[in-house]
Design a protein around this motif. Structure first.
Motif, PDB file in Angstrom:
ATOM      1  N   LEU A 276      -0.018  -0.987  -0.121  1.00 58.71           N
ATOM      2  CA  LEU A 276       0.741  -2.220   0.064  1.00 58.71           C
ATOM      3  C   LEU A 276      -0.108  -3.485   0.066  1.00 58.71           C
ATOM      4  O   LEU A 276       0.432  -4.584   0.236  1.00 58.71           O
ATOM      5  N   SER A 277      -1.400  -3.356  -0.188  1.00 65.04           N
ATOM      6  CA  SER A 277      -2.252  -4.547  -0.265  1.00 65.04           C
ATOM      7  C   SER A 277      -1.852  -5.444  -1.435  1.00 65.04           C
ATOM      8  O   SER A 277      -2.198  -6.631  -1.452  1.00 65.04           O
ATOM      9  N   TRP A 278      -1.082  -4.903  -2.385  1.00 62.86           N
ATOM     10  CA  TRP A 278      -0.640  -5.739  -3.511  1.00 62.86           C
ATOM     11  C   TRP A 278       0.329  -6.829  -3.047  1.00 62.86           C
ATOM     12  O   TRP A 278       0.496  -7.843  -3.743  1.00 62.86           O
ATOM     13  N   PHE A 279       0.938  -6.665  -1.886  1.00 63.45           N
ATOM     14  CA  PHE A 279       1.827  -7.707  -1.352  1.00 63.45           C
ATOM     15  C   PHE A 279       1.111  -9.059  -1.315  1.00 63.45           C
ATOM     16  O   PHE A 279       1.696 -10.098  -1.620  1.00 63.45           O
ATOM     17  N   ASP A 280      -0.163  -9.029  -0.906  1.00 70.17           N
ATOM     18  CA  ASP A 280      -0.912 -10.271  -0.708  1.00 70.17           C
ATOM     19  C   ASP A 280      -1.318 -10.933  -2.017  1.00 70.17           C
ATOM     20  O   ASP A 280      -1.801 -12.070  -2.015  1.00 70.17           O
TER      21      ASP A 280
ATOM     22  N   HIS B 244       8.516  -7.974   4.323  1.00 71.69           N
ATOM     23  CA  HIS B 244       7.506  -8.931   3.854  1.00 71.69           C
ATOM     24  C   HIS B 244       8.092 -10.010   2.942  1.00 71.69           C
ATOM     25  O   HIS B 244       7.536 -11.105   2.850  1.00 71.69           O
ATOM     26  N   PHE B 245       9.208  -9.693   2.262  1.00 72.46           N
ATOM     27  CA  PHE B 245       9.775 -10.624   1.276  1.00 72.46           C
ATOM     28  C   PHE B 245      11.238 -10.951   1.619  1.00 72.46           C
ATOM     29  O   PHE B 245      12.151 -10.566   0.883  1.00 72.46           O
TER      30      PHE B 245
ATOM     31  N   ALA C 155       8.989  -1.855   3.838  1.00 75.54           N
ATOM     32  CA  ALA C 155       7.921  -2.845   3.945  1.00 75.54           C
ATOM     33  C   ALA C 155       8.214  -4.063   3.080  1.00 75.54           C
ATOM     34  O   ALA C 155       7.970  -5.212   3.491  1.00 75.54           O
ATOM     35  N   MET C 156       8.764  -3.858   1.908  1.00 81.31           N
ATOM     36  CA  MET C 156       9.114  -4.971   1.024  1.00 81.31           C
ATOM     37  C   MET C 156      10.171  -5.865   1.671  1.00 81.31           C
ATOM     38  O   MET C 156      10.086  -7.095   1.614  1.00 81.31           O
TER      39      MET C 156
ATOM     40  N   LEU D  90       7.905   2.096   1.188  1.00 77.82           N
ATOM     41  CA  LEU D  90       7.730   0.936   0.318  1.00 77.82           C
ATOM     42  C   LEU D  90       8.888  -0.036   0.444  1.00 77.82           C
ATOM     43  O   LEU D  90       8.695  -1.243   0.641  1.00 77.82           O
TER      44      LEU D  90
ATOM     45  N   PHE E  98       4.189 -15.508  -2.913  1.00 78.73           N
ATOM     46  CA  PHE E  98       5.592 -15.554  -2.497  1.00 78.73           C
ATOM     47  C   PHE E  98       5.856 -16.755  -1.605  1.00 78.73           C
ATOM     48  O   PHE E  98       5.156 -16.993  -0.627  1.00 78.73           O
TER      49      PHE E  98
ATOM     50  N   ILE F  61       0.844 -11.488  -4.427  1.00 79.43           N
ATOM     51  CA  ILE F  61       2.023 -12.199  -4.916  1.00 79.43           C
ATOM     52  C   ILE F  61       2.126 -13.535  -4.189  1.00 79.43           C
ATOM     53  O   ILE F  61       2.133 -13.589  -2.966  1.00 79.43           O
TER      54      ILE F  61
END
Length: 273
Positions: A139-143, A179-180, A175-176, A172, A147, A145
């Motif tokens: 989930l480090s890919w969240f950072d 976070h979003f 968490a999405m 996933l 957003f 983006i």
């Protein structure tokens, strides 16, 4: 210009298969689908496909229809959030963003490093598009983006989550949603019985190590995964976003209607609070 040689069984070939389907759909049913990128890519590569008959036609229609469905959801979201992030999960060589781009949105294309390497070679990064090499379960890919809640975000995944374990998908998605906030996720799915059919048909020639796991039988179970889901809806994959084309023929259209009615082919839309 010398064409790029694509080896059978390579990563490049697996990424080209969905594009091949969309290319054939455009050739068989002109005016029904719009993916000029797939035609351009095939003019630049050299690969020998020998897929003919009814299964080729079904595969082509389904590949092109899936892209049409996901593009429709993204386009609708962008009407209310014109500056949103449009995130392609497990992008491969998919170019849906070029069909929905309104000149203001920003695109992020995510996939494994080897897939992104092929994408960079055949497509490159385009204006307001960023390619990110990652594992979706990390989930480090969240950072990565950019957003902004006030602008919004819409995620789509085409033929991706079948290969994930259910617990991975649950983690996933939850968490999405956290976070979003205010975002939306759309993806294709099948029932558990549909996974067996996939292995017998579309995946029969693939590596034995490739498995399919995630399915959606009861929508209520999916809804219970997170209190941050504001809505979870299911639509028909082949009939949910526009009527079937009469040119497909009576037999195929009967099959397609059955696949949707039985939930063997589904499009799931999840809205985050």
């Amino acid at each position: 210009m010398e064409k790029k040689k694509i080896e059978k069984g390579s990563v490049q070939e697996t990424l080209l298969l969905p594009l091949y389907g969309r290319k054939r759909a455009m050739e068989m049913y002109p005016g029904n689908f719009n993916d000029l990128d797939c035609q351009r890519i095939y003019n630049e590569v050299e690969i020998d496909y020998n897929r003919k008959g009814i299964m080729e036609k079904i595969g082509a229609i389904m590949a092109a229809t899936r892209q049409y469905d996901l593009a429709s959801v993204c386009r609708s979201y962008l009407k209310d959030h014109p500056r949103a992030c449009v995130v392609n999960l497990g992008c491969g060589l998919d170019t849906t963003f070029s069909q929905v781009d309104n000149g203001q949105a920003r695109a992020y294309n995510l996939d494994f490093p080897d897939a992104i390497a092929v994408r960079n070679e055949l497509l490159g990064e385009r204006e307001r598009e960023t390619n990110i090499a990652c594992d979706l379960n990390d989930l480090s890919w969240f950072d990565k983006i950019d957003f902004r809640p006030e602008d919004g975000i819409v995620f789509f995944a085409s033929g991706v989550f079948y290969y994930f374990k259910t617990e991975q998908v649950k983690t996933l998605f939850a968490a999405m949603a956290e976070h979003f906030p205010g975002g939306k996720l759309v993806f294709d799915a099948t029932k558990k019985k549909g996974l067996k059919n996939m292995l017998k048909t579309w995946l029969k020639d693939c590596d034995d190590n490739i498995g399919v796991y995630f399915s959606v039988d009861e929508l209520s179970e999916l809804k219970s995964w997170s209190s941050s889901f504001s809505s979870v809806i299911r639509k028909g994959y082949l009939t949910g976003y526009r009527p079937l084309d009469k040119r497909y023929g009576f037999v195929l259209n009967t099959v397609f209607k059955h696949l949707d009615k039985s939930c063997m082919c589904q499009i799931i839309e999840i809205r985050f609070k």
